[in-house]
Structures are given as structure tokens and as C-alpha cells.
Motif scaffolding. Sequence first.
Motif, short mmCIF file in Angstrom:
data_model
loop_
_atom_site.label_atom_id
_atom_site.label_comp_id
_atom_site.label_asym_id
_atom_site.label_seq_id
_atom_site.Cartn_x
_atom_site.Cartn_y
_atom_site.Cartn_z
N ASN A 1 0.81 -1.22 0.00
CA ASN A 1 0.00 0.00 0.00
C ASN A 1 0.84 1.27 0.00
O ASN A 1 0.34 2.34 -0.36
CB ASN A 1 -0.93 0.03 1.21
CG ASN A 1 -2.12 -0.86 1.03
OD1 ASN A 1 -2.46 -1.22 -0.09
ND2 ASN A 1 -2.76 -1.23 2.12
N ASN B 1 -5.24 0.66 -4.22
CA ASN B 1 -6.07 0.67 -5.43
C ASN B 1 -5.31 1.13 -6.67
O ASN B 1 -5.88 1.71 -7.58
CB ASN B 1 -7.32 1.55 -5.26
CG ASN B 1 -8.36 0.88 -4.40
OD1 ASN B 1 -8.40 -0.34 -4.29
ND2 ASN B 1 -9.20 1.68 -3.78
N LYS C 1 -3.71 0.75 -10.19
CA LYS C 1 -3.91 -0.07 -11.37
C LYS C 1 -2.70 0.06 -12.28
O LYS C 1 -2.18 1.16 -12.48
CB LYS C 1 -5.15 0.40 -12.14
CG LYS C 1 -6.42 0.44 -11.31
CD LYS C 1 -6.97 -0.94 -11.12
CE LYS C 1 -8.35 -0.84 -10.46
NZ LYS C 1 -8.48 -1.60 -9.28
#
Length: 56
Positions: free
Chosen positions: A9, A32, A34
Amino acid sequence: MFYKKRLNNNAVVVADENGNEQILTGKGLGFNAKIGAVVDESKIEKIFTLKNDTDN
């Protein structure tokens, strides 16, 4: 800079405009993330880059 790989993270591997790999760290930088997305530069705390290719 574009995401290449999420380490966790708080750390990611990115490719800069010249195609050189760098490791970026920052709070929530990899959350999150990508592959191929543009990096949110406001979250970057440290940038790690190789100076020469022989150390690779």
C-alpha cells in the motif's frame, strides 16, 4: 509516471517518461493502484532511482 507494479500500500514501482524504473514510497500510494495508471504525485514522499545501469 505510470504504475508498473504494486509492492504494497505504501510502495510501488513506476516507469518515468524515459522508461526508467523507479521505486516510490508514500502513505497510501499503492492503495487501489492499477497497472498503467498515472501516479498521484501529491502522495509521493521518497523516490529511489538507479544512477547507472551496471548496478542493476
